[in-house]
Scaffold this motif. Structure first.
Motif, PDB file in Angstrom:
ATOM      1  N   THR A 194       0.844  -1.196   0.000  1.00 35.87           N
ATOM      2  CA  THR A 194       0.000   0.000   0.000  1.00 35.87           C
ATOM      3  C   THR A 194       0.877   1.243   0.000  1.00 35.87           C
ATOM      4  OG1 THR A 194      -1.870  -1.070   1.106  1.00 35.87           O
ATOM      5  CG2 THR A 194      -1.704   1.317   1.328  1.00 35.87           C
ATOM      6  N   ALA A 195       1.952   1.197   0.780  1.00 33.42           N
ATOM      7  CA  ALA A 195       2.887   2.330   0.817  1.00 33.42           C
ATOM      8  C   ALA A 195       3.490   2.585  -0.554  1.00 33.42           C
ATOM      9  CB  ALA A 195       3.987   2.059   1.840  1.00 33.42           C
ATOM     10  N   VAL A 201       1.630   8.270  -5.623  1.00 35.66           N
ATOM     11  CA  VAL A 201       0.740   9.422  -5.517  1.00 35.66           C
ATOM     12  C   VAL A 201       1.513  10.632  -5.010  1.00 35.66           C
ATOM     13  CG1 VAL A 201      -1.295  10.359  -4.331  1.00 35.66           C
ATOM     14  CG2 VAL A 201      -1.319   7.989  -5.158  1.00 35.66           C
ATOM     15  N   GLY A 202       2.354  10.401  -3.997  1.00 38.31           N
ATOM     16  CA  GLY A 202       3.130  11.497  -3.416  1.00 38.31           C
ATOM     17  C   GLY A 202       4.138  12.105  -4.367  1.00 38.31           C
ATOM     18  N   VAL A 203       4.830  11.268  -5.134  1.00 33.66           N
ATOM     19  CA  VAL A 203       5.784  11.777  -6.129  1.00 33.66           C
ATOM     20  C   VAL A 203       5.071  12.691  -7.112  1.00 33.66           C
ATOM     21  CG1 VAL A 203       7.192  11.131  -8.127  1.00 33.66           C
ATOM     22  CG2 VAL A 203       7.451   9.883  -5.979  1.00 33.66           C
ATOM     23  N   THR A 204       3.933  12.236  -7.600  1.00 33.59           N
ATOM     24  CA  THR A 204       3.190  13.013  -8.584  1.00 33.59           C
ATOM     25  C   THR A 204       2.665  14.316  -7.983  1.00 33.59           C
ATOM     26  OG1 THR A 204       2.580  10.946  -9.690  1.00 33.59           O
ATOM     27  CG2 THR A 204       1.304  12.918 -10.252  1.00 33.59           C
ATOM     28  N   GLN A 205       2.193  14.253  -6.740  1.00 25.75           N
ATOM     29  CA  GLN A 205       1.721  15.463  -6.066  1.00 25.75           C
ATOM     30  C   GLN A 205       2.795  16.542  -6.030  1.00 25.75           C
ATOM     31  OE1 GLN A 205       0.660  13.684  -2.261  1.00 25.75           O
ATOM     32  NE2 GLN A 205      -1.503  14.160  -2.561  1.00 25.75           N
ATOM     33  N   SER A 270       2.954  12.282 -18.496  1.00 23.14           N
ATOM     34  CA  SER A 270       2.623  13.494 -17.749  1.00 23.14           C
ATOM     35  C   SER A 270       1.480  13.290 -16.773  1.00 23.14           C
ATOM     36  CB  SER A 270       2.252  14.624 -18.716  1.00 23.14           C
ATOM     37  OG  SER A 270       1.158  14.234 -19.542  1.00 23.14           O
ATOM     38  N   SER A 271       1.050  12.056 -16.584  1.00 21.53           N
ATOM     39  CA  SER A 271      -0.058  11.759 -15.682  1.00 21.53           C
ATOM     40  C   SER A 271       0.352  10.654 -14.727  1.00 21.53           C
ATOM     41  CB  SER A 271      -1.295  11.328 -16.489  1.00 21.53           C
ATOM     42  OG  SER A 271      -2.395  11.113 -15.648  1.00 21.53           O
ATOM     43  N   GLY A 272       0.282  10.929 -13.439  1.00 18.99           N
ATOM     44  CA  GLY A 272       0.743   9.963 -12.456  1.00 18.99           C
ATOM     45  C   GLY A 272      -0.279   9.691 -11.368  1.00 18.99           C
ATOM     46  N   GLY A 273       0.143   8.876 -10.414  1.00 21.51           N
ATOM     47  CA  GLY A 273      -0.726   8.509  -9.319  1.00 21.51           C
ATOM     48  C   GLY A 273      -1.742   7.448  -9.671  1.00 21.51           C
ATOM     49  N   HIS A 274      -1.537   6.772 -10.819  1.00 22.26           N
ATOM     50  CA  HIS A 274      -2.462   5.722 -11.244  1.00 22.26           C
ATOM     51  C   HIS A 274      -1.954   4.362 -10.764  1.00 22.26           C
ATOM     52  CE1 HIS A 274      -4.216   8.772 -13.778  1.00 22.26           C
ATOM     53  NE2 HIS A 274      -3.059   8.950 -14.403  1.00 22.26           N
ATOM     54  N   TYR A 275      -2.875   3.429 -10.647  1.00 21.33           N
ATOM     55  CA  TYR A 275      -2.554   2.051 -10.283  1.00 21.33           C
ATOM     56  C   TYR A 275      -2.973   1.167 -11.450  1.00 21.33           C
ATOM     57  CZ  TYR A 275      -2.567  -2.285  -7.458  1.00 21.33           C
ATOM     58  OH  TYR A 275      -2.336  -3.551  -6.956  1.00 21.33           O
ATOM     59  N   LEU A 303      -4.763   5.101  -2.777  1.00 22.18           N
ATOM     60  CA  LEU A 303      -4.729   6.244  -3.687  1.00 22.18           C
ATOM     61  C   LEU A 303      -5.040   7.563  -2.975  1.00 22.18           C
ATOM     62  CD1 LEU A 303      -6.688   4.734  -6.735  1.00 22.18           C
ATOM     63  CD2 LEU A 303      -4.210   4.928  -6.479  1.00 22.18           C
ATOM     64  N   ASP A 304      -5.247   7.513  -1.685  1.00 21.27           N
ATOM     65  CA  ASP A 304      -5.697   8.682  -0.938  1.00 21.27           C
ATOM     66  C   ASP A 304      -4.606   9.750  -0.835  1.00 21.27           C
ATOM     67  OD1 ASP A 304      -5.875  10.029   2.025  1.00 21.27           O
ATOM     68  OD2 ASP A 304      -7.856   9.734   1.122  1.00 21.27           O
ATOM     69  N   PRO A 305      -4.831  10.936  -1.382  1.00 21.89           N
ATOM     70  CA  PRO A 305      -3.776  11.962  -1.405  1.00 21.89           C
ATOM     71  C   PRO A 305      -3.375  12.450  -0.013  1.00 21.89           C
ATOM     72  CG  PRO A 305      -5.860  12.852  -2.192  1.00 21.89           C
ATOM     73  CD  PRO A 305      -6.041  11.381  -2.084  1.00 21.89           C
ATOM     74  N   ASP A 306      -4.303  12.485   0.918  1.00 21.61           N
ATOM     75  CA  ASP A 306      -3.964  12.924   2.274  1.00 21.61           C
ATOM     76  C   ASP A 306      -3.071  11.912   2.970  1.00 21.61           C
ATOM     77  OD1 ASP A 306      -5.431  15.274   2.002  1.00 21.61           O
ATOM     78  OD2 ASP A 306      -7.273  14.335   2.740  1.00 21.61           O
ATOM     79  N   ARG A 307      -3.380  10.635   2.793  1.00 23.84           N
ATOM     80  CA  ARG A 307      -2.536   9.591   3.388  1.00 23.84           C
ATOM     81  C   ARG A 307      -1.172   9.562   2.698  1.00 23.84           C
ATOM     82  NH1 ARG A 307      -4.854   7.033   7.031  1.00 23.84           N
ATOM     83  NH2 ARG A 307      -3.427   5.266   7.150  1.00 23.84           N
ATOM     84  N   ALA A 308      -1.163   9.813   1.401  1.00 23.01           N
ATOM     85  CA  ALA A 308       0.109   9.872   0.675  1.00 23.01           C
ATOM     86  C   ALA A 308       0.972  10.997   1.219  1.00 23.01           C
ATOM     87  CB  ALA A 308      -0.148  10.062  -0.815  1.00 23.01           C
ATOM     88  N   ASP A 309       0.366  12.131   1.496  1.00 20.08           N
ATOM     89  CA  ASP A 309       1.109  13.268   2.023  1.00 20.08           C
ATOM     90  C   ASP A 309       1.661  12.971   3.413  1.00 20.08           C
ATOM     91  OD1 ASP A 309       1.864  16.200   1.896  1.00 20.08           O
ATOM     92  OD2 ASP A 309       0.596  16.206   3.686  1.00 20.08           O
ATOM     93  N   ARG A 310       0.838  12.354   4.248  1.00 13.97           N
ATOM     94  CA  ARG A 310       1.305  12.035   5.598  1.00 13.97           C
ATOM     95  C   ARG A 310       2.427  10.993   5.565  1.00 13.97           C
ATOM     96  NH1 ARG A 310      -2.062   9.496  10.731  1.00 13.97           N
ATOM     97  NH2 ARG A 310      -0.303   9.569  12.191  1.00 13.97           N
TER      98      ARG A 310
END
Length: 321
Positions: A194-195, A201-205, A270-275, A303-310
């Motif tokens: 999961t990480a 997701v975090g890299v793309t953010q 140019s599009s990331g964060g996909h699985y 895929l949760d952006p908030d969890r990715a950020d944390r």
């Protein structure tokens, strides 16, 4: 409005060479971790066959050299072999410091499975430390090189290999290393996978504006050396999943094909964060969805952006301590 999922003409039966047919990767510099065997070795071979300049980042350099020689015999181009132990922070640092010039593609393929609780010198749980933290340190350490790759070619890509196992567990951000929980190797492996997805997701953010994106792939069921440390319980679980139709075993050429989609599909430049799963973008399922009902889905928690950020901030703190 719901975004349409990315689809390709490829499937679970497609191979690496089929995905890369017609792609000229001359001038592309690629790093593949865990490339001495299995999926990593096949990914490296396929990329080299398409013209990429490949570096095998491996823990066992003797095995890496044998793989490089086999690739040279197969495609006429010998990859470089550089030592990398993702569970050893100093090894990751040495790899980063040894790299020179742009980097266009980093395939975070290496992974470990543990049958019992093992810890690194820092006291970190081994599967999380290797599968996530090691790659986190490697990719963030090569941020400048990836930026140079993006400036050189208009895009740089990070491809992170996850697993259907991610559906078994979210990342426990309050107890990453099982200091308080009872240890379960399958749950530990699952949270590391999961990480992997959250990292993409975090890299793309953070880096998409600079031309660097990351995507996650699920290779599916492939018999590789990764299973050598499975407990009997893990083997029984895998056999039950296969019997239930959760997956069908693939060849390494088929398993690595989804990584090649993430590496070359022009829409993913140019599009990331996909699985991606079976060469297609997976559909998102609720966190309480059952794996047997959704073998090709991706849990919302991955895929949760908030969890990715944390997770990014926690990982940074651990590596900077």
């Amino acid at each position: 409005m719901t975004r349409a999922l990315l689809t390709t003409p490829f499937s679970a039966a497609s191979t690496t060479d089929e995905v890369l047919a017609g792609h000229d990767l001359t001038g592309i510099r690629a790093v593949v971790t865990g490339a001495s065997s299995g999926l990593g070795a096949e990914s490296a071979r396929a990329l080299a066959a398409a013209g990429a300049q490949v570096t095998l980042a491996v823990r066992n350099t003797e095995a890496g050299a044998a793989t490089a020689a086999a690739i040279a015999r197969s495609v006429g181009a010998a990859p470089a072999v550089v030592p990398l132990d993702l569970a050893d922070r100093s090894s990751v640092t040495r790899f980063v410091e040894s790299w020179s010039g742009p980097l266009h593609l980093l395939l975070a393929n290496a992974g470990v499975v543990s049958g019992g609780l093992e810890r690194t010198a820092e006291g970190w749980e081994l599967q999380f430390a290797t599968n996530h933290l090691g790659h986190f340190g490697l990719v963030t350490g090569l941020r400048r090189a990836l930026g140079a790759g993006a400036a050189d070619r208009g895009a740089a890509r990070v491809v992170v290999v996850s697993s259907t196992a991610h559906m078994r567990a979210d990342v426990d951000l309050d107890d990453l290393h099982f200091d308080r929980r009872a240890y379960d190797p399958q749950i530990a492996y699952a949270q590391s996978k999961t990480a992997n997805s959250l990292f993409a997701v975090g890299v793309t953010q953070r880096w998409a504006q600079d031309g660097i994106v990351a995507n996650t792939v699920n290779p599916g069921g492939v018999a590789t050396g990764l299973q050598r440390n499975f407990t009997q319980s893990q083997k029984d679980s895998l056999a039950a999943a296969e019997a239930a139709g959760v997956f069908t075993y693939k060849t390494v050429e088929q398993g690595a094909a989804t990584s090649m989609v993430a590496a070359v599909d022009p829409r993913l430049a140019s599009s990331g964060g996909h699985y991606l799963d079976d060469c297609q973008e997976a559909y998102e399922v609720p966190d309480d969805a059952d794996l047997a009902d959704h073998p090709h889905g991706v849990k919302a928690w991955a895929l949760d952006p908030d969890r990715a950020d944390r997770l990014w901030r926690v990982s940074t703190q651990l590596l900077c301590a």
